[in-house]
Design an enzyme around this catalytic site. Structure first.
Site, PDB file in Angstrom:
ATOM      1  N   GLU A 455       0.814  -1.217   0.000  1.00 38.05           N
ATOM      2  CA  GLU A 455       0.000   0.000   0.000  1.00 38.05           C
ATOM      3  C   GLU A 455       0.848   1.268   0.000  1.00 38.05           C
ATOM      4  O   GLU A 455       0.771   2.099   0.897  1.00 38.05           O
ATOM      5  CB  GLU A 455      -0.964  -0.020   1.194  1.00 38.05           C
ATOM      6  N   GLU A 526      -4.444 -10.093   0.064  1.00 42.57           N
ATOM      7  CA  GLU A 526      -5.303  -9.953   1.239  1.00 42.57           C
ATOM      8  C   GLU A 526      -6.727 -10.265   0.789  1.00 42.57           C
ATOM      9  O   GLU A 526      -7.174  -9.776  -0.245  1.00 42.57           O
ATOM     10  CB  GLU A 526      -5.237  -8.544   1.839  1.00 42.57           C
TER      11      GLU A 526
END
Length: 1005
Positions: A455, A526
């Protein structure tokens, strides 16, 4: 300024540190080296323990003579100072805990000064001081002399302190700052903690010591022979090394002396997560013995399919943080061992080290026990996405439907997201973090993929990082999910990235990507966010993974809840420590609790990932082997039992040969169809004990309905019959005979009193019930539910008609579920029939306005006496189960109590429901229905669970609260994932259900 301003200079990452290199510990003798225990090395001095400590609210408060002042406190090393009374805990997911002004950090930057002494008689050696983890940066002083500086919290900082040591007592002082410019690259979703949190030790080395080595090999096409190479680097000049290789059985394969190694190894035994076969390479230098375990394996991509040793594999993975409620980031061997054992027990085969390298010995354990690792670099800058936009970020950035969503807003966030990925000022730091990760762990077998971080957007800095990794290590693959987020001004090169990676994509996303030929495999780095009562979509995800060879599985977010202990000894989450900004209980998103108690989420995932699956095809049991490298006969035994109407009638066990990724028919003779409900239960049990699992450990289970058209034969009852009398006034209708008494509330159209022999069976009026205490996965739909008035709903009647026959008193009720300031939620047409034996039939026809949100549930709520807290049921148990989350359970007869049925999620929410029930029996009540139903028995009301923020604040009801539901909407994983699928929502425009209620103290079959 006392301290050099290195901590705000991205061009100064390390001062006087040893270059990044492979992790290893030199020994003096073979015996200690082969033990694998570094503490047994004569060259290793562990400096953990109680250190002197001073804490300052700001580094500006550090006095000029800080190297001379007395110390007021003691603190353990390793530890986080927030766990020892200094500073405070702070949880934030995305937002930085300080102003966004890179590379600057606040003047109010807390500072810890550590000190200890070391007794030493220096020899003509080199002394290397190692810090395996310090958050966020450290200044090192030996005997009051500045040695060096380093930043990168989750990797090793090593200093050559040879020239600073003296005979006798040596003083080691370390200054640690809470924040530095590197903190902008360490914005991981976790509690933010500080200090020396990993081991500190001193290595004694030769003047010309082996500084680094890199083990590489190439396998032939048959994977039988390997060309093994070892490149070495000495601190001063090359030196000959004696290389010895032992096979997994401990026998010598070769013994050769050379500066570098280049040799053929024949008839190799391959390493994989199911059979982690490790060779032992021993390197003898003039004075040192170094041992490195090697597993021979090959990882590659062909036609968009991930292959491991030429076999397609699926990652049954989890994301794992270093986290403990007491020790924070400081994780011991024992703690890591417990995590890995729990993972093996629950069929997890892969770990993403989220979002930083773990301690260097962690991957050694994974080599040994058999796990596939994504080794992730210590890089995340998620908070940059919030620089100028404050919106509901997850729903926008993840492309979820949202009224505020526009492409402009989304792209603005992505452009912000890429700030550090594109900023030349941080290129050096981003590349340094990749190099630290790769160089330290490059000889680890279990690490098969390098990840650039998490991220942080994409840009030129990550392009350079990926290119460097590909040049340095051609044996592994490269992953970076954030490559799908690119700045609007960029056209980036993705050629050095090997995967198409997403977070929280839906099963439709998997299908869409894999529908066409792709060069890169699809991975969900994820998925199935495990927050609270969650992971209802695990089975659907794995059905999608199995549909597509190009899908290589995924990594559930995440392994454990994050929650330090509060002063009251209870778990705390964001906001419990007075911090701001914070993200509440978003840190409570693990498969296990902070103290490693498995949630039902983990049990669901375990059985979804069972090594074998069976199905009924043409009256034969076909079993499929989902292992990648192991025949079922070599791995497990199948225990089986036949269950007729809930009673085990026969069983046995068998072992069957079934090669990986293939299927065979089980030699089990099925019973004849006699109209009863016949279930076949299969339990897959481990044949032979492993290092982490005991023999007979259950690897998963299966339940097959052998005759799907058959139903459970319910008990038959013999109850005395008696004619009822009916009395009516303006408010109520009373129906009674010598045994039973019923009162129907004419305003609500529901029973307000039910008695038998003068004793109340319900302690409060029944409710028609549509609300549930929102789960964490309901956090996005919760507002819509509340706006529709679901949490304040009640029932009102419009018309009641009744008639009496010889068999029953029958009521026809037209009513609705309404709420304050809102229109109708449900229109109900109800028919009650009270039979002469006291049984009640409740037939409900419900009409729902489709413009309203789907319902949390629909059913009846009973308020039973507190003492009536034990039930028997036939349904999915013993664990909680839901329409989309029942693979952790089997149909059967179970018993539970209100307290046993309740699960204490740290943030209270819906829990303890049981799906697929045919009947429920308490002391005074028997319930069946026209179709399988759900029920919940709890010591708490749903209102109490909705209101309270922590489990330890809950107050028990004065009653045992029993909910009988036509349906309960599913669980899903929408706390940070796709919306709940339509098939798991209670969203029918019209539905019908009949509940049959028998009130009798002694129910007889």
């Amino acid at each position: 300024m006392i301290l050099p301003n290195y901590f705000q200079d991205p061009n100064t990452l390390h001062v006087n540190t040893v270059e990044h290199h492979a992790y290893f510990i030199p020994h003096q003798q073979n015996e200690t080296a082969l033990s694998g225990k570094r503490e047994q090395s004569d060259y290793f001095t562990l400096l953990n323990g109680q250190w002197d400590f001073n804490y300052f609210q700001s580094y500006h408060d550090l006095p000029d003579n800080f190297l001379d002042i007395a110390f007021e406190h003691k603190i353990p090393v390793p530890a986080n100072w927030q766990n020892h009374g200094f500073d405070h805990h702070h949880y934030t997911n995305i937002n930085y805990p300080f102003p966004f002004e890179p590379p600057f950090v606040p003047h109010q930057n807390p500072c810890g000064v550590y000190h200890r002494t070391l007794q030493l008689t220096p020899k003509h050696k080199r002394y290397l001081l190692n810090f395996e983890g310090v958050d966020s940066c450290l200044f090192v002083y030996v005997n009051k002399q500045f040695v060096g500086y380093s930043q990168i919290s989750h990797n090793t900082s090593e200093f050559d302190v040879s020239d600073y040591l003296q005979a006798g007592t040596n003083h080691l002082t370390v200054v640690v700052l809470k924040w530095c410019d590197g903190s902008y690259l360490e914005d991981q979703d976790k509690f933010r903690m500080s200090g020396i949190f990993r081991d500190v030790y001193l290595l004694e080395r030769e003047q010309n010591y082996l500084q680094d080595f890199f083990i590489q090999y190439e396998l032939d096409d048959e994977l039988r022979h390997a060309n093994l190479k070892v490149e070495t680097l000495f601190s001063r000049q090359p030196q000959a090394i004696e290389y010895q290789l032992l096979n997994p059985n401990g026998f010598t394969v070769f013994n050769q002396t050379d500066t570098h190694l280049n040799i053929e190894v024949e008839d190799i035994q391959l390493w994989n997560a199911e059979k982690p076969q490790l060779y032992t390479l021993i390197l003898h230098t003039a004075e040192e013995v170094i041992v490195q375990k090697i597993g021979f394996r090959k990882v590659e991509i062909k036609d968009g399919i991930l292959l491991f040793n030429q076999q397609p594999i699926k990652f049954k993975g989890v994301n794992r943080h270093d986290s403990d409620p007491k020790t924070g980031y400081a994780i011991t061997y024992a703690q890591a061992h417990k995590d890995l054992q729990l993972m093996k027990q629950h069929n997890i085969n892969a770990i993403r080290t989220a979002h930083y390298p773990n301690a260097p010995w962690f991957s050694e354990l994974c080599d040994q026990y058999g796990f596939y690792l994504i080794g992730e670099s210590d890089v995340e800058s998620h908070g940059a996405s919030m620089l100028t936009v404050k919106m509901p970020e997850p729903s926008i950035l993840l492309n979820h439907q949202n009224d505020l969503q526009t492409e402009r807003i989304r792209q603005d966030m992505i452009d912000n997201y890429c700030y550090f990925a594109r900023d030349p000022l941080f290129k050096k730091a981003i590349l340094d973090r990749q190099q630290a990760n790769v160089e330290r762990d490059k000889n680890r077998t279990s690490i098969i993929i390098w990840s650039l971080g998490n991220e942080a957007g994409y840009g030129a800095n990550f392009e350079a990082a990926a290119a460097w990794i590909k040049q340095r290590d051609k044996s592994r693959l490269v992953h970076y999910e954030s490559s799908i987020y690119q700045h609007s001004a960029d056209n980036n090169d993705l050629s050095n990235l090997d995967f198409y990676s997403e977070m929280y994509g839906s099963t439709e996303d998997i299908d869409r990507y894999c529908a066409t030929a792709q060069r890169k495999p699809f991975v969900l780095c994820e998925y199935s966010h495990a927050m609270g009562n969650s992971n209802g979509d695990a089975e659907d995800y794995w059905q999608a993974f199995h549909r597509h060879p190009q899908s290589c599985g995924g990594f559930v977010w995440e392994w454990c809840d994050h929650a330090p202990y509060r002063a009251n000894g209870q778990f705390g989450y964001g906001g419990d420590f007075g911090e701001s900004p914070h993200d509440g209980n978003f840190c409570m998103d693990g498969l296990v609790s902070p103290d490693r108690i498995p949630h039902s989420n983990l049990l669901e995932l375990k059985n979804v990932n069972r090594p074998a699956r069976a199905e009924l095809i043409d009256n034969q049991i076909v079993i499929h082997n989902y292992l990648d490298f192991t025949d079922l006969a070599d791995y497990l035994t199948i225990d089986y039992e036949f269950v007729e109407n809930g009673v085990v009638t026969s069983g046995g066990n068998l072992s069957v040969s079934c090669k990986p990724h293939s299927s065979v028919i089980l030699p089990i003779e099925l019973p004849k169809n006699n109209g009863h409900l016949w279930l076949l239960n299969l339990d897959y049990r481990l044949n032979t004990a492993t290092e982490l699992l005991e023999a007979e450990h259950s690897l998963g289970f299966e339940q097959l309905n052998l005759f799907s058209e058959n139903k459970l034969v319910l008990p038959k009852f013999t109850i005395e019959k008696s004619t009822f009398e009916v009395q009516e006034d303006h408010f109520r209708i009373n129906v009674h005979n010598g045994q039973f008494s019923y009162q129907l509330d004419k305003q609500k159209g529901i029973f307000s009193r039910i008695e038998k022999a003068g004793k109340a069976i319900i302690q409060q009026p029944l409710d028609f019930n549509i609300w549930r205490a929102p789960t964490d996965n309901d956090r996005l739909i919760r507002e819509a539910w509340q706006n529709a008035g679901y949490d304040k709903a009640y029932t009102r009647a419009y018309e009641i008609q009744w008639q009496q026959s010889e068999q029953a008193v029958e009521f026809s009720v037209k009513s609705a579920i309404v709420s304050i300031s809102r229109g109708r939620i449900l229109t109900l047409d109800i028919r009650y029939r009270i039979f002469n034996d006291g049984q009640i039939s409740v037939e409900i026809n419900a009409i729902r306005p489709t413009e309203l949100p789907y319902l949390p549930r629909f059913g009846l709520r009973f308020w039973l006496a507190k003492a009536e807290n034990t039930v028997e049921y036939f349904g999915y148990g013993e664990q909680e189960s839901y329409v989309d989350k029942h693979h952790l359970a089997n149909l059967g007869i179970y018993h539970t109590t209100a307290k046993q049925n309740h699960t204490d999620y740290v943030k209270p929410q819906e829990n303890g429901s049981h799906y697929g029930c045919e009947y429920l029996k308490s002391e005074n009540l028997f319930v069946s229905a026209s179709q399988p139903f759900s029920f919940n028995l709890s010591p708490y009301t749903q209102e109490e669970l909705t209101e309270k923020k922590h489990y330890y604040e809950l107050q028990e009801s004065d009653y045992s609260v029993l909910c009988i539901d036509y349906k309960m909407s599913g669980i899903g994983s929408n706390s940070c994932g796709p919306n709940l699928k339509d098939q798991y929502r209670l969203m029918e425009s019209e539905f019908k259900i009949r509940f049959d209620l028998i009130f009798d103290k002694t129910i007889r079959q």
